[in-house]
Design a protein around this motif. Sequence first.
Motif, PDB file in Angstrom:
ATOM      1  N   UNK A   1       0.786  -1.257   0.039  1.00  0.00           N
ATOM      2  CA  UNK A   1       0.028  -0.046  -0.047  1.00  0.00           C
ATOM      3  C   UNK A   1       0.745   1.239  -0.039  1.00  0.00           C
ATOM      4  N   UNK A   2       1.954   1.316   0.853  1.00  0.00           N
ATOM      5  CA  UNK A   2       2.930   2.367   0.824  1.00  0.00           C
ATOM      6  C   UNK A   2       3.592   2.721  -0.798  1.00  0.00           C
ATOM      7  N   UNK A   3       3.843   1.595  -1.299  1.00  0.00           N
ATOM      8  CA  UNK A   3       4.376   1.846  -2.590  1.00  0.00           C
ATOM      9  C   UNK A   3       3.285   2.300  -3.574  1.00  0.00           C
ATOM     10  N   UNK A   4       2.226   1.680  -3.374  1.00  0.00           N
ATOM     11  CA  UNK A   4       0.976   2.505  -4.388  1.00  0.00           C
ATOM     12  C   UNK A   4       0.782   3.748  -4.158  1.00  0.00           C
ATOM     13  N   UNK A   5       0.718   4.234  -2.816  1.00  0.00           N
ATOM     14  CA  UNK A   5       0.363   5.627  -2.502  1.00  0.00           C
ATOM     15  C   UNK A   5       1.709   6.327  -3.198  1.00  0.00           C
ATOM     16  N   UNK A   6       2.794   5.952  -3.121  1.00  0.00           N
ATOM     17  CA  UNK A   6       3.820   6.848  -3.499  1.00  0.00           C
ATOM     18  C   UNK A   6       3.675   6.923  -5.010  1.00  0.00           C
ATOM     19  N   UNK A   7       3.090   6.008  -5.822  1.00  0.00           N
ATOM     20  CA  UNK A   7       3.023   5.948  -7.121  1.00  0.00           C
ATOM     21  C   UNK A   7       1.994   7.028  -7.623  1.00  0.00           C
ATOM     22  N   UNK A   8       0.816   6.920  -6.634  1.00  0.00           N
ATOM     23  CA  UNK A   8      -0.211   7.844  -7.126  1.00  0.00           C
ATOM     24  C   UNK A   8       0.235   9.220  -6.678  1.00  0.00           C
TER      25      UNK A   8
ATOM     26  N   UNK B   1       3.353  10.440  -7.107  1.00  0.00           N
ATOM     27  CA  UNK B   1       4.227  10.627  -8.385  1.00  0.00           C
ATOM     28  C   UNK B   1       3.441  11.016  -9.380  1.00  0.00           C
ATOM     29  N   UNK B   2       2.285  10.387  -9.607  1.00  0.00           N
ATOM     30  CA  UNK B   2       1.173  10.430 -10.884  1.00  0.00           C
ATOM     31  C   UNK B   2       0.569  11.821 -10.915  1.00  0.00           C
ATOM     32  N   UNK B   3       0.559  12.423  -9.633  1.00  0.00           N
ATOM     33  CA  UNK B   3      -0.355  13.564  -9.393  1.00  0.00           C
ATOM     34  C   UNK B   3      -1.805  13.035  -9.176  1.00  0.00           C
ATOM     35  N   UNK B   4      -1.883  12.028  -9.124  1.00  0.00           N
ATOM     36  CA  UNK B   4      -3.378  11.652  -8.850  1.00  0.00           C
ATOM     37  C   UNK B   4      -3.865  12.121  -7.385  1.00  0.00           C
ATOM     38  N   UNK B   5      -2.960  11.782  -6.486  1.00  0.00           N
ATOM     39  CA  UNK B   5      -3.034  12.407  -4.997  1.00  0.00           C
ATOM     40  C   UNK B   5      -2.072  13.369  -4.637  1.00  0.00           C
TER      41      UNK B   5
ATOM     42  N   UNK C   1     -12.697  14.302  -2.120  1.00  0.00           N
ATOM     43  CA  UNK C   1     -12.050  12.927  -2.423  1.00  0.00           C
ATOM     44  C   UNK C   1     -11.464  12.861  -3.856  1.00  0.00           C
ATOM     45  N   UNK C   2     -10.123  12.444  -3.676  1.00  0.00           N
ATOM     46  CA  UNK C   2      -9.450  12.370  -5.119  1.00  0.00           C
ATOM     47  C   UNK C   2      -9.559  11.024  -5.715  1.00  0.00           C
ATOM     48  N   UNK C   3      -9.440   9.919  -4.828  1.00  0.00           N
ATOM     49  CA  UNK C   3      -9.791   8.693  -5.326  1.00  0.00           C
ATOM     50  C   UNK C   3      -9.909   7.624  -4.239  1.00  0.00           C
ATOM     51  N   UNK C   4     -10.207   6.260  -4.696  1.00  0.00           N
ATOM     52  CA  UNK C   4     -10.441   5.193  -3.869  1.00  0.00           C
ATOM     53  C   UNK C   4      -9.276   4.246  -3.923  1.00  0.00           C
TER      54      UNK C   4
END
Length: 209
Positions: free
Chosen positions: A81-88, A90-94, A200-203
Motif C-alpha cells: 500500500x505504501x508503494x501504491x500511495x507513492x506511485x499515486x 508521483x502520478x499527481x492523482x494524489x 475525495x481524489x480517489x479510492x
Amino acid sequence: MLDLVLPIECGGCGAPSTRWCAACAAELVVRPDEPHVITPRQDPGVPVLALGRYAGARRQAIVGLKEHGRTDLVPPLAGAVAAALGTLIAWGVVVPPVTVVPAPTRSLAARRRGGDPVTKIARMATAGVEGVAVEPVLTMRAFTRDSVGLSSAQRQRNVVGRVRQRAPVRGEAVVFDDVVTTGATAAEAVRVLQTSGTYVSAVLAIAHA
C-alpha cells in the motif's frame, strides 16, 4: 522443534517454517504501471484503483489477517500500500497533504478481529510519510449486515444511509479499503465525505473482486 510445537506457515501459500515467503512477496510487488484503474459496478464518481485481483497470495493474506488473526501479515500488505500511495503521488492523482480514510467497518466485526485491520494497514503504510495522515472517521451504523454473500443490489441497499462520519477531514482525502467488490461501500463512503465538504481524489484498494 519449535515448529513442531507452534507450527508457522506462509500467510500467502501455506509454505512451512516461514510467515511470508519470497514467492508471495513477489506477488505483492507494485510495478511501475500499478495500481490499475478498475470499474466497479457501482461508480463512486472518483477514480478507483487496485493493486491486483483478489486471488492468490493477496487474497490469502487478506483472509488470514481478517479471519484468522494473522497480524504478522500487516507489514507485507502495508508495504504494498505504501508503494501504491507513492506511485499515486508521483502520478499527481494524489497531492499531499492528504488524509487516508479507511473504509467503514461494522463495530462487531472490528471487535471480533481485535481492531480494524484496514486501519492497521493504513497506519503502517503511512507511518513517517510527510504530508500523509490517517483518519478513521467513517463508521457503519448498527444492524448493518456483513456483505459476504450479498448480491450487488443487496450490497447497495445494505450500506446506503448507514455510513456516518464522526469528525471532519481537512484537505484532500483518499478512501482506502482491502477489497472492492461491487463498489457499494466505496461509493457510500465517498458520498458521505463529499457531503461534508471533503474533496475525495480517489479510492485505493489492495484487491478487487
